[in-house]
Write an enzyme that holds these catalytic residues in place. Structure first.
Site, PDB file in Angstrom:
ATOM      1  N   LYS A  71       0.420 -14.427  -0.444  1.00 57.70           N
ATOM      2  CA  LYS A  71       0.472 -13.209  -1.423  1.00 57.70           C
ATOM      3  C   LYS A  71       1.776 -13.028  -1.628  1.00 57.70           C
ATOM      4  CE  LYS A  71      -0.074  -8.427  -2.003  1.00 57.70           C
ATOM      5  NZ  LYS A  71       1.304  -8.310  -2.218  1.00 57.70           N
ATOM      6  N   LEU A 106      -3.098  -6.330   1.777  1.00 59.87           N
ATOM      7  CA  LEU A 106      -1.458  -6.199   2.136  1.00 59.87           C
ATOM      8  C   LEU A 106      -1.053  -5.384   1.031  1.00 59.87           C
ATOM      9  CD1 LEU A 106      -0.704 -10.028   2.987  1.00 59.87           C
ATOM     10  CD2 LEU A 106      -0.999  -7.987   4.217  1.00 59.87           C
ATOM     11  N   ASP A 107      -0.083  -4.515   1.482  1.00 54.44           N
ATOM     12  CA  ASP A 107       0.540  -3.752   0.486  1.00 54.44           C
ATOM     13  C   ASP A 107       1.065  -4.319  -0.514  1.00 54.44           C
ATOM     14  OD1 ASP A 107      -0.118  -1.324   2.120  1.00 54.44           O
ATOM     15  OD2 ASP A 107       1.656  -1.575   3.276  1.00 54.44           O
ATOM     16  N   TYR A 108       1.383  -3.542  -1.882  1.00 52.43           N
ATOM     17  CA  TYR A 108       1.992  -4.107  -3.089  1.00 52.43           C
ATOM     18  C   TYR A 108       3.255  -4.844  -2.739  1.00 52.43           C
ATOM     19  CZ  TYR A 108       3.932  -4.028  -7.849  1.00 52.43           C
ATOM     20  OH  TYR A 108       4.469  -4.440  -9.067  1.00 52.43           O
ATOM     21  N   THR A 110       4.255  -6.062   0.132  1.00 51.65           N
ATOM     22  CA  THR A 110       4.073  -6.638   1.402  1.00 51.65           C
ATOM     23  C   THR A 110       3.664  -8.344   0.857  1.00 51.65           C
ATOM     24  OG1 THR A 110       3.682  -4.940   2.763  1.00 51.65           O
ATOM     25  CG2 THR A 110       3.017  -7.238   3.619  1.00 51.65           C
TER      26      THR A 110
END
Length: 247
Positions: A71, A106-108, A110
């Site tokens: 990602k 996963l955070d934006y 990250t």
């Protein structure tokens, strides 16, 4: 006949429509019908002959598929976004026709390893913190933590209503000129913005964060935005790892 029955939320999860937890929520909200009748009771069992609908859409069981993705930053770990930001699903090509969803998030901001599937039971098995699968992150932080700071991360810190902790922490490098440090942090659970909030509480804000490993899986051979299917051996190993850890 009883042996041929399965819980309704499990059947919905296996269809790829939603995770088991989300399926339970849909049932409680009255959005699920079995043979034309609205079902709101968790634990209701159904057979292969029963006709199931979610939000008026018939449920058809898909063949399970499993993917690992690198990602990139600036992408949402979700099936869709109400603010029309790019999601991880948008990165998949047209050859992926199954209704996949990310396992966890996963955070934006990250980057790193993210698993996706249409198998809700598998997602629940892999994601639950009681199964103690290592999730390894590399974090660049502002400031240089001491040994005492690293020890606090393993003991746990309070952030709002959450108690956040790491399983392992290793100082990988420091840059005194820029006053930054590189940490390797291993988690078993992943609450919302877990590492960022944990580091903020200790006064070391995260500048960059990447998940490098999930169990035995890594990002070898993948560039940001790329993905590959897991092979049957890898899927079996992940199941075995989760079950082994809980014994």
């Amino acid at each position: 006949m009883e042996n041929n029955l399965e819980r309704l939320q499990k059947v919905i999860a296996q269809s790829g429509i939603a995770s088991r937890r989300k399926a339970e929520q849909l049932i409680l909200e009255g959005k699920v019908k079995v043979n034309g009748k609205v079902i709101t009771t968790l634990g209701t069992k159904v057979s292969k002959e029963d006709r199931i609908e979610v939000n008026g859409i018939p449920v058809e069981k898909e063949q399970p598929v499993y993917y690992v993705m690198y990602k990139p930053r600036g992408v949402i770990s979700s099936v869709k976004d109400d603010r029309n930001r790019k999601t991880v699903i948008d990165l998949f090509g047209e050859e992926v026709t199954e209704r996949i969803f990310p396992i966890g998030r996963l955070d934006y901001d990250t980057s790193g390893l993210l698993l996706l599937t249409n198998d809700g039971e598998f997602a629940n098995l892999i994601m639950h913190p009681k199964y103690k699968i290592d999730k390894v992150y590399i974090a660049k932080v502002k400031g240089i933590p001491t040994k005492q700071d690293l020890s606090l991360l393993k003991k746990g810190v309070r952030s709002g209503k959450d108690f956040l902790k790491a399983v392992h922490v290793k100082l990988k490098g420091i840059n005194r000129k820029s006053n930054t440090a590189i940490l390797e942090i291993t988690l078993h659970e992943g609450k919302n913005r877990h590492i960022r909030r944990m580091m903020d509480e200790l006064g070391f804000p995260v500048l960059k964060l990447k998940r490098e490993r999930y169990g035995f899986l890594d990002l070898k051979g993948l560039n940001p935005g790329e993905y590959r299917p897991l092979n049957p051996k890898e899927v079996k190993q992940l199941r075995h790892l989760a079950i082994k850890n809980v014994k």
